[in-house]
Design a protein around this motif. Sequence first.
Motif, mmCIF file in Angstrom:
data_model
loop_
_atom_site.group_PDB
_atom_site.id
_atom_site.type_symbol
_atom_site.label_atom_id
_atom_site.label_comp_id
_atom_site.label_asym_id
_atom_site.label_seq_id
_atom_site.Cartn_x
_atom_site.Cartn_y
_atom_site.Cartn_z
ATOM 1 N N ASN A 89 0.841 -1.190 0.000
ATOM 2 C CA ASN A 89 0.000 0.000 0.000
ATOM 3 C C ASN A 89 0.882 1.248 0.000
ATOM 4 O O ASN A 89 2.040 1.183 0.395
ATOM 5 N N PRO A 90 0.324 2.389 -0.425
ATOM 6 C CA PRO A 90 1.111 3.630 -0.367
ATOM 7 C C PRO A 90 1.545 3.935 1.073
ATOM 8 O O PRO A 90 0.775 3.759 2.016
ATOM 9 N N LEU A 91 2.785 4.380 1.212
ATOM 10 C CA LEU A 91 3.329 4.781 2.509
ATOM 11 C C LEU A 91 3.049 6.257 2.701
ATOM 12 O O LEU A 91 3.367 7.076 1.829
ATOM 13 N N ILE A 92 2.438 6.592 3.831
ATOM 14 C CA ILE A 92 2.119 7.981 4.126
ATOM 15 C C ILE A 92 2.787 8.351 5.442
ATOM 16 O O ILE A 92 2.439 7.820 6.506
ATOM 17 N N ILE A 93 3.761 9.249 5.362
ATOM 18 C CA ILE A 93 4.408 9.772 6.575
ATOM 19 C C ILE A 93 3.531 10.923 7.037
ATOM 20 O O ILE A 93 3.400 11.936 6.357
ATOM 21 N N SER A 94 2.917 10.762 8.205
ATOM 22 C CA SER A 94 1.990 11.788 8.671
ATOM 23 C C SER A 94 2.658 12.858 9.520
ATOM 24 O O SER A 94 2.162 13.978 9.592
ATOM 25 N N ASN A 95 3.800 12.520 10.158
ATOM 26 C CA ASN A 95 4.451 13.509 11.008
ATOM 27 C C ASN A 95 5.861 13.050 11.347
ATOM 28 O O ASN A 95 6.123 11.854 11.431
ATOM 29 N N VAL A 96 6.753 14.009 11.567
ATOM 30 C CA VAL A 96 8.096 13.752 12.096
ATOM 31 C C VAL A 96 8.297 14.752 13.216
ATOM 32 O O VAL A 96 8.233 15.962 12.989
ATOM 33 N N PRO A 105 12.662 19.131 11.107
ATOM 34 C CA PRO A 105 12.445 18.050 10.147
ATOM 35 C C PRO A 105 11.829 18.544 8.838
ATOM 36 O O PRO A 105 11.164 19.573 8.794
ATOM 37 N N ASP A 106 12.053 17.781 7.800
ATOM 38 C CA ASP A 106 11.347 17.935 6.538
ATOM 39 C C ASP A 106 11.189 16.513 5.999
ATOM 40 O O ASP A 106 12.060 15.675 6.219
ATOM 41 N N PHE A 107 10.089 16.236 5.335
ATOM 42 C CA PHE A 107 9.867 14.867 4.863
ATOM 43 C C PHE A 107 8.943 14.857 3.660
ATOM 44 O O PHE A 107 8.248 15.839 3.387
ATOM 45 N N THR A 108 8.972 13.761 2.936
ATOM 46 C CA THR A 108 8.114 13.577 1.771
ATOM 47 C C THR A 108 6.655 13.594 2.237
ATOM 48 O O THR A 108 6.255 12.772 3.057
ATOM 49 N N LYS A 109 5.892 14.534 1.725
ATOM 50 C CA LYS A 109 4.489 14.690 2.133
ATOM 51 C C LYS A 109 3.542 13.856 1.269
ATOM 52 O O LYS A 109 2.482 13.455 1.724
ATOM 53 N N ASP A 110 3.919 13.613 0.027
ATOM 54 C CA ASP A 110 3.069 12.837 -0.878
ATOM 55 C C ASP A 110 3.165 11.350 -0.538
ATOM 56 O O ASP A 110 4.197 10.884 -0.038
ATOM 57 N N PRO A 111 2.116 10.591 -0.827
ATOM 58 C CA PRO A 111 2.195 9.140 -0.617
ATOM 59 C C PRO A 111 3.351 8.539 -1.429
ATOM 60 O O PRO A 111 3.583 8.919 -2.571
ATOM 61 N N ILE A 112 4.071 7.629 -0.792
ATOM 62 C CA ILE A 112 5.189 6.944 -1.437
ATOM 63 C C ILE A 112 4.663 5.591 -1.903
ATOM 64 O O ILE A 112 4.265 4.756 -1.085
ATOM 65 N N LEU A 113 4.637 5.396 -3.199
ATOM 66 C CA LEU A 113 4.066 4.175 -3.768
ATOM 67 C C LEU A 113 4.961 2.966 -3.474
ATOM 68 O O LEU A 113 6.165 3.123 -3.241
ATOM 69 N N PRO A 114 4.381 1.755 -3.490
ATOM 70 C CA PRO A 114 5.179 0.552 -3.235
ATOM 71 C C PRO A 114 6.414 0.497 -4.153
ATOM 72 O O PRO A 114 6.319 0.766 -5.348
ATOM 73 N N GLY A 115 7.568 0.210 -3.548
ATOM 74 C CA GLY A 115 8.822 0.136 -4.282
ATOM 75 C C GLY A 115 9.514 1.478 -4.484
ATOM 76 O O GLY A 115 10.662 1.531 -4.909
ATOM 77 N N GLN A 116 8.821 2.569 -4.188
ATOM 78 C CA GLN A 116 9.388 3.905 -4.380
ATOM 79 C C GLN A 116 10.074 4.400 -3.113
ATOM 80 O O GLN A 116 9.900 3.840 -2.031
ATOM 81 N N LYS A 117 10.833 5.490 -3.258
ATOM 82 C CA LYS A 117 11.599 6.056 -2.149
ATOM 83 C C LYS A 117 11.109 7.453 -1.797
ATOM 84 O O LYS A 117 10.647 8.194 -2.657
ATOM 85 N N GLY A 118 11.253 7.789 -0.524
ATOM 86 C CA GLY A 118 10.981 9.130 -0.022
ATOM 87 C C GLY A 118 12.138 9.558 0.852
ATOM 88 O O GLY A 118 13.108 8.813 1.027
#
Length: 159
Positions: A89-96, A105-118
Motif C-alpha cells: 500500500n502507499p506509505l504515508i508519513i503523517s508527522n516527524v 524536520p522535513d519529509f516527503t508529504k506525498d504518498p510513497i508508492l510501493p517500491g518507491q523512495k521518499g
Amino acid sequence: MKKIVGLSLFTALVMMSCKKNETADQLKLDASETTTQQAPVVLESDIIKEANKQPETSLALSEPSFDFGKIKKGDVVEHIYEVTNTGKNPLIISNVQPTCGCTVPDFTKDPILPGQKGKITLKFDSSNFDGVVHKAAQVYANVAKNPIELTFTADIQPK
C-alpha cells in the motif's frame, strides 16, 4: 494514568534537551529578539491514530542513525534518511517530531508508492551545544510499529 505520567516525562525530556536559554515554545527571531509562540498541543496517541487511518504498509530505512562526526559550534548540518516503501500500500508519513527545538524536520508529504523512495531530512543547529550530543526524531506513518525513531550524534568542537 500511565499516559499522563509518560507524557509528563516526555515533556520534561524535551524541555531539558532544548537550547539553554529558550523554552520549547520560543522562536528565536534574531540575536536580540525572541517571541513566544504557543504550538498546538497534539498528543502522541492522536498522531498514531492519524497515521493508522491509512491501510498498513511497511518501510525500510537507509539507516536508523547517523553520526555527523566532529562539527564546529554554530554549524547547521543536515542529514537525509532515505525511506523505501517495501509494502503493498502507499506509505504515508503523517508527522516527524524531533525531541528538541534544535532540530528541524522535513519529509516527503506525498504518498510513497510501493517500491518507491521518499526522504526524511533532519537539520540540526549546534549553536547552543558543546561536546557529544545525541538527538532523535519520531516518525509517524501507516506502519505496524509507531513511532519509528531516527537518531543522530555530533561531536561539537569550539570555534
